[in-house]
Motif scaffolding. Structure first.
Motif, PDB file in Angstrom:
ATOM      1  N   ASP A 172      38.767  33.502  41.952  1.00 52.86           N
ATOM      2  CA  ASP A 172      40.087  34.134  42.071  1.00 52.86           C
ATOM      3  C   ASP A 172      41.174  33.345  41.363  1.00 52.86           C
TER       4      ASP A 172
ATOM      5  N   LEU B  14      33.748  49.893  41.756  1.00 54.33           N
ATOM      6  CA  LEU B  14      35.070  50.246  42.271  1.00 54.33           C
ATOM      7  C   LEU B  14      35.019  50.165  43.793  1.00 54.33           C
ATOM      8  N   PHE B  15      36.179  49.900  44.407  1.00 53.42           N
ATOM      9  CA  PHE B  15      36.204  49.827  45.870  1.00 53.42           C
ATOM     10  C   PHE B  15      36.243  51.252  46.418  1.00 53.42           C
TER      11      PHE B  15
ATOM     12  N   HIS C  59      36.741  52.626  49.265  1.00 52.53           N
ATOM     13  CA  HIS C  59      37.687  53.045  50.296  1.00 52.53           C
ATOM     14  C   HIS C  59      39.116  53.024  49.785  1.00 52.53           C
ATOM     15  N   ILE C  60      39.306  52.703  48.506  1.00 53.94           N
ATOM     16  CA  ILE C  60      40.651  52.638  47.938  1.00 53.94           C
ATOM     17  C   ILE C  60      40.717  53.633  46.792  1.00 53.94           C
TER      18      ILE C  60
ATOM     19  N   TYR D  88      44.772  46.459  42.495  1.00 55.30           N
ATOM     20  CA  TYR D  88      44.224  45.431  43.375  1.00 55.30           C
ATOM     21  C   TYR D  88      44.417  44.024  42.816  1.00 55.30           C
ATOM     22  N   GLY D  89      44.288  43.890  41.501  1.00 51.07           N
ATOM     23  CA  GLY D  89      44.347  42.556  40.906  1.00 51.07           C
ATOM     24  C   GLY D  89      45.731  42.065  40.546  1.00 51.07           C
TER      25      GLY D  89
ATOM     26  N   ARG E  15      41.068  48.569  35.784  1.00 55.95           N
ATOM     27  CA  ARG E  15      41.291  47.621  36.873  1.00 55.95           C
ATOM     28  C   ARG E  15      41.215  46.181  36.363  1.00 55.95           C
ATOM     29  N   ALA E  16      40.226  45.925  35.501  1.00 58.75           N
ATOM     30  CA  ALA E  16      40.079  44.566  34.977  1.00 58.75           C
ATOM     31  C   ALA E  16      41.249  44.203  34.064  1.00 58.75           C
TER      32      ALA E  16
ATOM     33  N   MET F 204      44.949  43.320  35.819  1.00 56.57           N
ATOM     34  CA  MET F 204      45.234  41.989  36.369  1.00 56.57           C
ATOM     35  C   MET F 204      45.722  41.041  35.271  1.00 56.57           C
TER      36      MET F 204
ATOM     37  N   ARG G 254      36.949  39.031  44.209  1.00 53.00           N
ATOM     38  CA  ARG G 254      37.264  37.634  43.882  1.00 53.00           C
ATOM     39  C   ARG G 254      37.740  37.517  42.433  1.00 53.00           C
TER      40      ARG G 254
ATOM     41  N   LEU H  98      39.199  39.591  40.772  1.00 51.55           N
ATOM     42  CA  LEU H  98      40.521  40.214  40.638  1.00 51.55           C
ATOM     43  C   LEU H  98      41.603  39.365  41.308  1.00 51.55           C
TER      44      LEU H  98
END
Lengths: 379, 226
Positions: free
Chosen positions: A78, A91-92, A94-95, A103-104, A148-149, A152, B127, B129
């Motif tokens: 992280d 991918l998550f 539940h989101i 998210y990031g 998503r990547a 961040m 992690r 992210l």
């Protein structure tokens, strides 16, 4: 990667039945690691992003130490700021899409918005933001994973076969997106794949990974002629990979001729310039051996060559035939070999159907179709 | 068919104790469940065996062991008595302790199943992210494990309501003080009060079925979110 950018990988990860031993310096903007499954590609990426700890060695990115077993430094994933696009997206569930993309975002930096808008625009996922991952198609899911990547704002982007779970039609539609990301963002990319075509389309430099070690590296086009590219080609069932220049093209007859020494090889028409080199692949089973030229058959190609080697290959016979300065692998049955009385140094003709010749790459395939012009990178 | 005040006290005590034990045991349950489901450490199987032992031991045995530990002569009980002048045995606190210990294996089983079902790849993705382990646990692991956690909570709750043996051993059977619904059924049977038995059995059955209905409805059928 620009001149200042440099990723140094020197490490070893040992498993009971496999070990990954990497030593390389990456400087290009997009580097591809090519390898069959089990060659250690994913292990390599996991070590770089920090979810896996190598047994020994160091990883430096722009002189920042991400890992050094000697100095007992191991920056947690992280804190590394390395974006990771996974093979299955991850991918998550539940989101929703928007939440996944955000998210990031780091808490400190507040001005993500512009960057997000650009990413969402480039990947054309604006209509999907309120959906959940299970409401997305495979191609959409991968685009969101890429977004998503990128959102961040990573300093390095890892991609682990991001197209592997997609069918070939979808692949060709995602590659232009990747190409635009490469052009638009100043983020070095490390791309892992077993598809030569993907490496050719995107990478500035390619490394071939086999059984956990780098066997060779260089510009992707040059690598195709290297013998160590063979295992990968074999996996795709293509034993013969050669790069040949275009001699002439005739659209009305749907034929393009490639030059192989003093002979020519006819392939289905492609719209590329005369003189441009085209990498092609031919399966060893798709070549027929004949003792005479110009047989009255439909196959368009008959290349003169000479048998250099005869090996047993299971219940088949593997011939290595030199054609001009190239070598072709040909698989025939033992009975065929006996009947034709093939010996080393026999002169033979390799008969190949035009359709049996696979184009491994050409520009038009990836860059002309399905890309709206307003997304083309500004020069 | 009127419920007596003693029975109402038993019913409220049972529900209160069951809820309280869940609230108390949930945080350590989540921590331990996560450790057991996701981490490797020395002594893991020993801890697992200790946590699960109330499930295989007869509740009376668990209750007896608790009695030894918590009585005024016992190692924990004597300490509490000396320092805080607390007498745990035969108090409502003893009911909570007994019920918590007995229902903990069911609670933690559910939590572990839920947490183990969350793919490590998704946690690793979080992690990369930029999420630290705590953020990953709160934003990825917990929401994705909610079905298992809910199942553990409901099973733990029903188990607590029905607990008899251990409660009887450490807390006794004092009507209005430590008598739970299960113990009051036992009393009614002893006294031959068939109508009271019927009443109490009906109440417990309704509660149990209600819990199972909730489980069905919110855990096994509601798959739209995942």
């Amino acid at each position: 990667m620009s001149n200042q950018t440099r990723l140094t990988l020197q490490f070893r990860k040992q498993y009971p039945d496999f070990s990954l031993d990497i030593d390389c310096n990456l400087k290009e903007k997009v580097t591809a690691f090519l390898g069959a499954s089990g060659s250690g590609k994913t292990t390599l990426l996991n070590c770089i992003c920090g979810t896996l700890k190598p047994d020994h060695g160091k990883i430096l990115f722009n002189d920042r130490i991400l890992l050094s077993t000697d100095q007992k430094i191991n920056i947690p994933p992280d804190k590394r700021k390395i974006g990771y696009v996974f093979q299955e997206g991850h991918l998550f569930p539940h989101i929703n899409v928007e939440g996944n993309i955000k998210y990031g975002h780091s808490k400190i930096k507040r001005k993500h918005k512009e960057n997000d808008i650009e990413i969402i625009d480039i990947l054309e996922i604006g209509d999907l933001l309120n959906r959940f991952p299970n409401q997305l198609s495979g191609g959409q899911r991968q685009r969101v994973a890429i977004a998503r990547a990128l959102a961040m704002e990573p300093s390095l982007l890892l991609m682990d076969e991001p197209l592997a779970s997609l069918d070939s039609g979808l692949k060709n539609r995602i590659i232009p997106y990747l190409y635009h990301i490469k052009e638009r963002f100043e983020i070095p990319i490390l791309y892992v794949t077993h598809m030569i075509s993907e490496a050719m389309a995107l990478a500035d430099e390619a490394y071939i990974l086999s059984d956990g070690v780098i066997t060779t590296f260089g510009p992707p086009h040059e690598l195709l002629n290297s013998p160590s590219a063979l295992p990968i080609a074999n996996m795709a069932g293509v034993e013969n990979i050669i790069t040949l220049p275009i001699g002439k093209s005739d659209k009305s007859k749907s034929i393009t001729e490639l030059i192989i020494g003093n002979q020519t090889l006819k392939i289905p028409f492609i719209d590329n310039d005369i003189g441009e080199s085209v990498p092609i692949g031919i399966r060893a089973e798709d070549i027929i051996i004949s003792l005479e030229p110009n047989l009255p058959i439909s196959a368009r190609n008959s290349l003169k060559g000479c048998i250099e080697k005869i090996e047993n290959y299971g219940d088949m016979c593997l011939l290595t035939i030199s054609v001009e300065e190239f070598h072709l692998s040909v698989k025939i049955t033992h009975s065929a070999r006996e009947q034709l009385n093939l010996q080393i140094n026999s002169d033979v003709f390799c008969v190949i159907k035009a359709n049996a010749i696979n184009l491994l790459w050409h520009d038009s395939l990836y860059l002309s179709e399905s890309v709206p012009t307003d997304h083309l990178p500004e020069q | 068919m009127r419920i007596t005040p003693v029975e109402i006290a038993a019913l409220t005590l049972s529900v209160k104790v069951a809820l309280l034990s869940l609230i108390i045991m949930l945080p350590p349950g989540l921590l331990l469940g996560w450790l057991l489901a996701k981490r490797d450490f020395i002594g893991k199987s020993l801890i697992n065996a200790i946590v699960m032992s109330p499930l295989i031991l007869p509740p009376v045995v668990s209750g007896y062991l608790l009695l030894i530990l918590l009585s005024k002569q016992g190692p924990i009980g004597s300490l509490l008595y000396r320092i805080l002048r607390l007498e745990i045995v035969f108090s409502p606190t003893a009911v909570v302790i007994a019920v918590s210990i007995i229902s903990f294996p069911l609670l933690i089983r559910g939590i572990m199943t839920g947490i183990a079902s969350v793919p490590i790849e998704l946690e690793n993705a979080a992690r990369t992210l930029g999420a630290n382990p705590l953020k990953v646990f709160i934003t990825i692991t917990l929401p994705m494990a909610y079905k298992g956690i809910l199942a553990g909570l409901i099973l733990g709750f029903t188990k607590s309501l029905g607990e008899f043996g251990a409660t009887y051993m450490v807390a006794g059977n004092i009507p209005g003080k430590t008598q739970t619904i299960a113990l009051s059924i036992f009393d009614a049977v002893q006294l031959g009060d068939d109508i009271a038995v019927f009443r109490l059995v009906l109440i417990s059955t309704i509660i149990a079925f209600f819990a199972i209905w909730i489980t069905e409805r919110y855990i096994y059928r509601n798959n739209s979110m995942l």
